[in-house]
Design an enzyme around this catalytic site. Structure first.
Site, PDB file in Angstrom:
ATOM      1  CB  CYS A   1     -44.570  23.550  68.440  1.00  0.00           C
ATOM      2  SG  CYS A   1     -42.808  23.465  68.045  1.00  0.00           S
TER       3      CYS A   1
ATOM      4  CB  CYS B   1     -37.571  28.829  70.459  1.00  0.00           C
ATOM      5  SG  CYS B   1     -38.786  28.085  71.575  1.00  0.00           S
TER       6      CYS B   1
END
Length: 337
Positions: A253, A90
């Site tokens: 992201c 992530c």
């Protein structure tokens, strides 16, 4: 009987939440973070559910645990948790975790300004900048990213044919660019994205085989990345990334930016050394760069992949203590669909 009490530092990375859990860590079995991730999913996923889902979290909630390093050269390890699962990697979570941990004195670097971190997807390097006690920027050097499937036609009931790519940047992304049945994110509402994304993801998952060539536990399409026109000056591209059941990433992201750059590299639109400023659905930006070109061995032979870097920022805004109690009917959270 209390299931557990967890102290947390809450913050956000370019708008998307990060909850760093600083106590209550389960003792995970395994030699690598990939193995520890599997142990967590098998035995401790109730912690993720309780901390990420409502009523203690929400659809966009994302978090992490810091662990001791698995490798001799590493400073620490990170286990990522969010509403969509326990992710291999992530990017926004790394930036937020590093920021919160450094500012709280929970993480110290062997080399000032640089960290080596073990994550389930492999090992990453992080560079950070500080001004006083505040972290002002974090740049992560991500795992290898590559284009897994190109120009695949998906027949979406009610929408029609979509031509998509699937790219890996730490997680697998269906990438949808503007075309006849998708006008671009600037023409769609958030409700449109939330409606069509799970349908596209499900059909892509049924249609396409996505298994990482070096770690078969990293598999399956988890995210959908829709593209469109930019709204912030200096952006090279814009996206709306869907994950979980009802989430649109408020940050650009990190793994999504990596996947997007890998796609553009494979198409010849980016090359080694190129930068790519990626914009989120709310207009915040990450600065990506293709740092290296490497080869990955796959069942179908060697393919070219990129080693991208992603730079962004995070802010800490709160600290809390969360108890997950067996007596609570919603101890392990819920999702409203």
């Amino acid at each position: 009987m209390n299931k557990g009490t967890f102290f947390c530092i809450d913050g956000h990375t370019c708008g998307n939440p990060v909850r760093l859990v600083t106590s209550g860590h389960p003792n995970l079995q395994g030699r690598t973070m990939s193995e520890k991730r599997q142990d967590f999913l098998q035995h401790y996923d109730w912690i993720r559910q309780g901390l990420m889902f409502e009523p203690r979290g929400h659809d966009m909630m994302s978090g992490a645990f810091l662990y001791p390093p698995c490798s001799d050269n590493a400073d620490a390890s990170i286990l990522f948790i969010e509403t969509s699962g326990c992710l291999p990697m992530c990017g926004h979570g790394t930036i937020g975790t590093v920021t919160a941990a450094l500012e709280a004195g929970l993480l110290s670097a062997k080399t000032s300004g640089k960290l080596i971190l073990d994550v389930p997807a492999g090992q990453i390097t992080v560079e950070y900048q500080m001004q006083g006690e505040k972290v002002t920027a974090v740049k992560l050097y991500n795992v290898a990213a590559y284009l897994a499937h190109q120009n695949v036609e998906l027949d979406i009931p009610g929408l029609g044919l979509l031509t998509v790519d699937v790219s890996y940047g730490g997680n697998y992304y269906v990438i949808v660019e503007p075309q006849a049945n998708f006008p671009g994110i600037e023409q769609w509402s958030a409700n449109d994205i939330l409606h069509w994304s799970p349908i596209v993801r499900a059909i892509a998952s049924e249609t396409l085989d996505c298994v990482h060539p070096e770690d078969p536990t990293v598999n399956g399409v988890s995210h959908v990345l829709w593209t469109g026109a930019t709204q912030t000056q200096g952006s090279d591209g814009a996206n709306a990334v869907f994950y979980g059941e009802k989430a649109i990433d408020r940050s650009p992201c990190g793994t999504g930016t990596s996947a997007r750059m890998a796609q553009l590299f494979a198409r010849g639109e980016l090359k080694l050394g190129d930068s790519f400023t990626h914009e989120s659905y709310i207009g915040s930006q990450f600065i990506g760069k293709i740092e290296q070109v490497v080869e990955l061995e796959t069942p179908n032979g060697k393919i070219q992949a990129i080693k991208p870097s992603i730079q962004g920022w995070a802010r800490v805004f709160g600290k809390n203590c969360i108890t997950i109690d067996d007596d609570d009917p919603y101890a392990f959270g819920f999702v409203v669909k």
